[in-house]
Design a protein around this motif. Structure first.
Motif, PDB file in Angstrom:
ATOM      1  N   GLU A  15       0.810  -1.217   0.000  1.00 49.03           N
ATOM      2  CA  GLU A  15       0.000   0.000   0.000  1.00 49.03           C
ATOM      3  C   GLU A  15       0.845   1.269   0.000  1.00 49.03           C
ATOM      4  O   GLU A  15       0.474   2.265  -0.604  1.00 49.03           O
ATOM      5  CB  GLU A  15      -0.928   0.017   1.221  1.00 49.03           C
ATOM      6  N   GLU A 117     -13.420  -8.814  11.524  1.00 48.80           N
ATOM      7  CA  GLU A 117     -12.051  -9.219  11.803  1.00 48.80           C
ATOM      8  C   GLU A 117     -12.001 -10.353  12.824  1.00 48.80           C
ATOM      9  O   GLU A 117     -11.191 -11.273  12.706  1.00 48.80           O
ATOM     10  CB  GLU A 117     -11.231  -8.030  12.302  1.00 48.80           C
ATOM     11  N   TRP A 226      -4.150  -7.683   9.213  1.00 45.00           N
ATOM     12  CA  TRP A 226      -3.443  -6.809   8.276  1.00 45.00           C
ATOM     13  C   TRP A 226      -1.938  -6.878   8.529  1.00 45.00           C
ATOM     14  O   TRP A 226      -1.140  -6.940   7.588  1.00 45.00           O
ATOM     15  CB  TRP A 226      -3.938  -5.372   8.435  1.00 45.00           C
ATOM     16  N   GLU A 229      -0.529 -10.124   7.102  1.00 45.59           N
ATOM     17  CA  GLU A 229      -0.555 -10.140   5.640  1.00 45.59           C
ATOM     18  C   GLU A 229       0.469  -9.191   5.031  1.00 45.59           C
ATOM     19  O   GLU A 229       0.845  -9.348   3.862  1.00 45.59           O
ATOM     20  CB  GLU A 229      -1.955  -9.789   5.144  1.00 45.59           C
ATOM     21  N   HIS A 230       0.931  -8.193   5.805  1.00 40.51           N
ATOM     22  CA  HIS A 230       1.880  -7.217   5.273  1.00 40.51           C
ATOM     23  C   HIS A 230       3.283  -7.373   5.863  1.00 40.51           C
ATOM     24  O   HIS A 230       4.101  -6.451   5.806  1.00 40.51           O
ATOM     25  CB  HIS A 230       1.355  -5.796   5.515  1.00 40.51           C
TER      26      HIS A 230
END
Length: 248
Positions: A15, A117, A226, A229-230
């Protein structure tokens, strides 16, 4: 042009990315709105911020701020109690400033996102169901109406710079909005509960500790998937999953 050795990747994922080139930070963001918000929030904020040097589509150049960060999540803070109190005082100044034009998610929107979530954390086997359930119960206290103030929106300790006992800069304003003051206080003390008293003393106002605990749970549940995943590690000691376990 700077030498290659002077270019440092501060953070990078799909991102956004932040590079340090000498004393200049280049922020590259796929969402132009975040850059626009950051520029305007820096102009509006009544506390020390970086200087905006220039911007182009999807790129923002800002100056480095003096000092060192209050610390990092998962490690003891090297900053003094007085420095933590100064960070609380800076937040109080920000929260008294005129409101910016952007709004944070409503309690209803936060509840919907949080429930989604929580379901995914359990379904994907990332966290035990009882841990998620307990923290979802704790988080409920944050899902109440509040009088909006000018909030930073991501007031984590790595975004607060100090020299001695003085705040010399607050960075990363892309999440600034009209929001809940206690969300900022919770962000600042997430994983550093031992400094909550210092921050509140500097803030200089009565706060609802239960709601701060609720924001710790809400922020950790919301961020966990998140982060994984990042390429970040919420399982590291003192980080988000330990914050969640502390509420059991």
């Amino acid at each position: 042009m700077p030498d290659v050795d002077e270019v440092k990747v501060v953070v990078a994922h799909d991102e956004r990315a932040t590079l340090r080139v000498g004393d200049v930070f280049l922020k590259v963001d796929s969402d132009q709105r975040r850059i626009d918000v950051e520029v305007e929030a820096i102009a509006l904020a009544p506390i020390p911020t970086p200087e905006v040097l220039w911007r182009q589509p999807n790129v923002l150049a800002i100056s480095a701020v003096p000092g060192t960060t209050l610390g990092v999540l998962g490690k003891p803070s090297p900053a003094s109690p007085a420095a933590w109190a100064a960070a609380g005082a800076a937040l109080r100044t920000l929260h008294h400033a005129p409101l910016p034009p952007w709004h944070s998610p409503s309690p209803e929107e936060n509840a919907e996102m949080l429930d989604r979530e929580c379901e995914l954390l359990v379904a994907n086997g990332l966290l035990p169901a009882d841990l998620v359930k307990r923290n979802r119960e704790v988080a409920e206290a944050a899902l109440r109406p509040s009088t909006p103030v000018f909030t930073h929106g991501d007031m984590q300790i790595a975004h607060v710079f100090v020299t001695g006992d003085e705040v010399t800069g607050v960075i990363d304003w892309s999440e600034a909005s009209q929001g809940d003051a206690l969300n900022d206080l919770a962000s600042l003390t997430l994983g550093h509960e031992e400094h909550l008293g210092d921050v509140i003393a500097g803030y200089g106002a009565d706060v609802d500790i239960e709601v701060i605990h609720a924001w710790w749970s809400l922020r950790s549940l919301r961020a966990a998937r998140w982060l994984i995943e990042h390429g970040f590690d919420p399982f590291a000691p003192g980080c988000e999953f330990d914050v969640l376990r502390a509420r059991m």
